[in-house]
Write an enzyme that holds these catalytic residues in place. Structure first.
Site, PDB file in Angstrom:
ATOM      1  N   ARG A  94      58.819  76.621  24.006  1.00  0.00           N
ATOM      2  CA  ARG A  94      59.165  76.945  25.391  1.00  0.00           C
ATOM      3  C   ARG A  94      60.350  77.921  25.466  1.00  0.00           C
ATOM      4  NH1 ARG A  94      59.785  71.188  28.067  1.00  0.00           N
ATOM      5  NH2 ARG A  94      60.715  70.860  26.017  1.00  0.00           N
TER       6      ARG A  94
ATOM      7  N   ASN B  33      55.667  71.666  28.984  1.00  0.00           N
ATOM      8  CA  ASN B  33      54.869  70.909  28.034  1.00  0.00           C
ATOM      9  C   ASN B  33      53.885  70.028  28.791  1.00  0.00           C
ATOM     10  OD1 ASN B  33      55.982  71.822  25.645  1.00  0.00           O
ATOM     11  ND2 ASN B  33      57.477  70.170  25.485  1.00  0.00           N
TER      12      ASN B  33
END
Length: 839
Positions: free
Chosen positions: A34, A52
């Protein structure tokens, strides 16, 4: 990377501007993915967010259409080094019109389909900070970042966020929280991030019932009473220096540690653990220390210093006829072994335990063996460690971060420049294996030795970390726990169970007990599964048969005998037995496994060779036992026929006087290989007029398999023994002769069935000398040679093959034991020893 076709436009788009939803699947959580997406979007001037989910990493990106296209390409090509991108799919969605790019809250809905990365050794950046007195994480035993540290062993659920790890109980301090939220920081969204102020804490507890000052060393040593005045690591180093045994909590379980240069300390650990002569593994402080002990090739160096940091089996200086030049290490670390299992520190705690340059001099070489009693799984629970390890240790160096799932050290050996896993665990599990064919959601339970199970669905498989041997109830409980954990993080819900055909295996019985839950069980022949594991990891779809050479110690055969010297013509759907080692009696089942001299006598009996007193195996047997064995073999009492190549290696070791009684699996074969390495005359041919070494190949009927009778080989070995030929030469010629047998049988299979691909597998092929000889001869004949490289050739890789066979073949009825046969041996391990493999 694969890309799905763009979906139809859902709403009017601005000219030149586009928004896409992007889903990235694979090992993309816990690896800094990320933060990478945030940086990539910023570089390309894109707006949106990333989060996520159970599916993986999901992003929405909006901006110039060209920049969006670049993002969809680079999200795979430029991915973080620890990630494994399996697929990228994207579709065009409505414009949002927002600005900026941020990490959105994780979404846990739906079935988990992402992949958790293995635990990873401490990275260079973290090591620099660990050793820098000016850094705020100087000497922090739990230093980590997005590029390193524990993952698999601390994940409790998905998506991978701190709340779903064992770090949930440690709230971040203000400074760690600031780093966690800073997109430019290496610890941006690093879930295990911590420091001295907010992280886990070390503690050291001395065993009151066995204080080191009383058990080892001088009770008047003032240092023994001043230990409470220093920090836990300094105390632990001092205890190790004076000869204590310390239980050290790692990322996947406890180790038992002692000074590897202190012979009294190592012998004490060996005695307390009832380990026999099984080699210990050693953790060295630096690569320089490793070079002083062993020969080191470039592939071995890369394994030692890479991200996985397994135990690597290395050839010691002084073996194979070379003059001893090694650094000092206790003889009792690996008695009689030319190899030494070595690893480098892979956690910051290990680095600190071995000491920084400014620390007082302490051990630079530590024995680091699994924290358990023989035959039981590695200990992970702190109270369990205090209770069960108390008889073994003088102190516990522990911490308050829980270990969610056990994960033992992996063991790897390099064959001809390529790594071969002998135990696949930390650093490798639960990395996904890509399958050549899709499989129904299934759980393959493996075998009873070196157990590891395998989950599969579609074209993915997940091999568990090493579990151990299924004899012990605690190991079976550990297997249940590991299964729940792996099914939880993979989302696989098995619709089929797969097990070995051995009716006595506990793994098989446990699988069949679940039939009442509505999950069918399919059983797969042991050696067929071994061959299938090689095909699977090499990406073969099973469209053509291969010649599978499966050599091991014990496997249940379709005729009720113990197989283990098999030449199969096999694909996933089935196999034909083309040839096998001739049957010999296995007197007393497991007793013969534990006492190789009994196998030598049984093979001599089968070969019609007399039990002369001048033979080492006869001399090692008590006269009363000789009489009992003779009657047992004559009458066929408590015997079962075996074609096991592993047992033939045992017999050869005992015949030469190399090993008569074993304390751990494959000890006799390993010592025979070590003996052969000392020879400079590996020829299998005739020497000085003595008979050549050979097998007698014959066929009893037109459709019967070839049988390879070792009688001529054994007779020639006896002649050489009596001629006082060095046993190193005989051992080397034995290895070469087995390789010549492989060559001959594979040539016959090619001639009759036009097959030219050979798969070498089974635990016997952990023998690097035999594996190299076979590959050399087969390649010289034009064969394509396949060997296990991703999963162990022994039973630790069995479940992968079971999964593939069950996916492609019809269920076969359970074979019945041969009439009058005694129960087959279930294990190759002496009761009360550790799990197989150097640890």
């Amino acid at each position: 990377m694969t890309q799905a076709p763009a979906a139809p436009v859902l709403a009017p788009q601005q000219p030149g501007r586009q928004r896409r939803g992007v889903t990235v699947r694979g090992v993309v959580q816990g690896v800094g993915f990320r933060p990478f997406v945030v940086a990539l979007a910023g570089e390309l001037g894109l707006a949106g967010h990333v989060s996520n989910t159970g599916e993986g990493v999901v992003a929405e990106v909006e901006g110039d259409a060209t920049a969006v296209a670049d993002f969809c390409r680079r999200v795979s090509s430029d991915a973080p080094p620890l990630s494994v991108v399996e697929s990228v799919t994207h579709e065009e969605i409505d414009l949002d019109g927002g600005t900026g790019f941020h990490i959105a809250p994780s979404r846990g809905t739906g079935v988990a389909r992402t992949l958790v990365p293995p635990d990873t050794a401490t990275c260079a950046d973290c090591l620099t900070e660990l050793t820098d007195p000016h850094d705020r994480r100087y000497r922090h035993p739990f230093i980590t970042c997005t590029h390193c540290g524990p993952r698999f062993t601390l994940v409790t659920g998905l998506p991978y966020d701190r709340a779903n790890t064992t770090m949930a109980r440690f709230p971040m301090c203000a400074r760690c929280a600031a780093e966690y939220a800073d997109p430019t920081d290496r610890r941006f969204h690093a879930q295990p991030v911590s420091c001295h102020d907010c992280g886990p804490r070390l503690s050291l507890r001395v065993n009151d019932a066995r204080t080191p000052a009383l058990a080892i060393g001088d009770p008047t040593d003032p240092g023994a009473t001043a230990l409470r005045d220093v920090d836990p690591l300094a105390r632990a180093r001092r205890l190790l220096r004076i000869g204590a045994i310390v239980a050290v909590k790692g990322v996947g379980g406890y180790h038992l540690a002692c000074d590897a240069t202190n012979d009294a300390s190592v012998r004490l650990l060996r005695r307390r653990k009832a380990r026999g002569d099984k080699p210990f593994a050693v953790m060295a402080r630096t690569l320089t220390d490793v070079r002083r002990l062993t020969r080191l090739s470039q592939p071995e160096r890369e394994l030692l210093t890479g991200n996985t940091r397994p135990i690597v089996l290395l050839r010691r200086h002084g073996s194979g006829g070379r003059r001893q030049t090694a650094a000092r290490i206790a003889d009792s670390v690996a008695p009689g072994s030319p190899d030494l299992g070595v690893m480098l520190p892979y956690t910051p705690l290990h680095k600190l335990l071995l000491g920084l340059p400014e620390d007082p001099c302490g051990p630079t070489l530590l024995v680091m063996t699994s924290g358990n009693h023989g035959g039981q799984p590695i200990v992970t629970d702190d109270q369990d460690a205090l209770d069960t390890l108390a008889p073994l240790v003088d102190a516990w160096l522990t911490h308050d971060r829980p270990i969610h799932v056990p994960c033992d050290d992996s063991v790897v050996r390099v064959h001809e420049g390529e790594p071969v896993p002998l135990r696949r665990s930390r650093g490798y599990a639960p990395a996904t294996l890509t399958l050549p064919l899709p499989v129904t959601p299934a759980l393959a339970v493996g075998g009873d030795l070196k157990n590891a199970f395998c989950l599969g669905e579609g074209r993915r498989a997940w091999l568990s970390a090493h579990i151990g041997d299924m004899d012990d109830l605690s190991t079976q409980t550990a297997a249940d726990t590991a299964e729940r954990h792996l099914t939880g993080i993979t989302g696989v819900r098995p619709e089929l169970l797969v097990a070995d055909q051995h009716p006595g295996y506990r793994s098989t019985r446990r699988a069949r007990a679940r039939v009442r839950d509505g999950v069918p069980v399919r059983q797969v022949q042991h050696h067929h599964a071994h061959v299938a594991s090689v095909l699977a990891e090499h990406g073969l779809d099973g469209g053509h048969e291969v010649i599978g050479v499966a050599f091991d110690g014990t496997g249940y055969g379709t005729d009720g005998a113990v197989w283990g010297g098999e030449f199969l013509l096999a694909d996933y759907a089935g196999f034909r037995r083309f040839a096998h080692l001739a049957y010999a009696p296995l007197p007393g089942g497991d007793t013969a496994v534990r006492h190789p001299y009994r196998m030598a006598l049984a093979h001599l009996y089968a070969a019609g060779l007399p039990w002369s007193d001048d033979l080492p195996c006869v001399h090692a047997t008590q006269p009363q036992e000789l009489q009992l064995l003779e009657r047992q073999l004559e009458r066929g009492l408590n015997t079962v026929p075996t074609s096991s190549m592993g047992r033939l290696f045992d017999a050869a070791a005992a015949l030469l006087g190399v090993c008569h009684t074993v304390g751990y699996e494959a000890q006799a074969a390993m010592e025979l290989e070590a003996c052969a390495h000392g020879s400079t005359t590996p020829s299998a041919g005739t020497t000085a007029g003595r008979p050549g070494y050979r097998f007698d190949l014959r066929q009893t009927g037109p459709n019967a398999p070839l049988t390879a009778d070792p009688a001529p080989l054994l007779a020639a070995m006896v002649v050489d023994l009596r001629a006082e030929v060095p046993r190193e030469w005989i051992a080397a010629r034995f290895h070469r002769t087995v390789a010549e047998l492989v060559r001959t049988v594979c040539a016959a299979a090619r001639d009759r069935h036009r097959l030219d691909t050979v798969a070498l597998t089974g635990g016997v092929f952990a023998n690097a000398l035999l594996s190299a000889h076979c590959a050399e001869l087969l390649r010289a004949d034009g064969h394509t040679v396949l060997r296990n490289r991703l999963v162990p050739p022994g039973d630790g890789g069995l479940a992968l093959g079971q999964l593939m066979v069950a996916a492609r073949s019809e269920e076969a009825p359970e074979p019945a034991p041969a009439p009058g046969a005694t129960p087959l041996p279930r294990t190759d391990v002496h009761p009360g020893t550790d799990e197989p493999g150097t640890d």
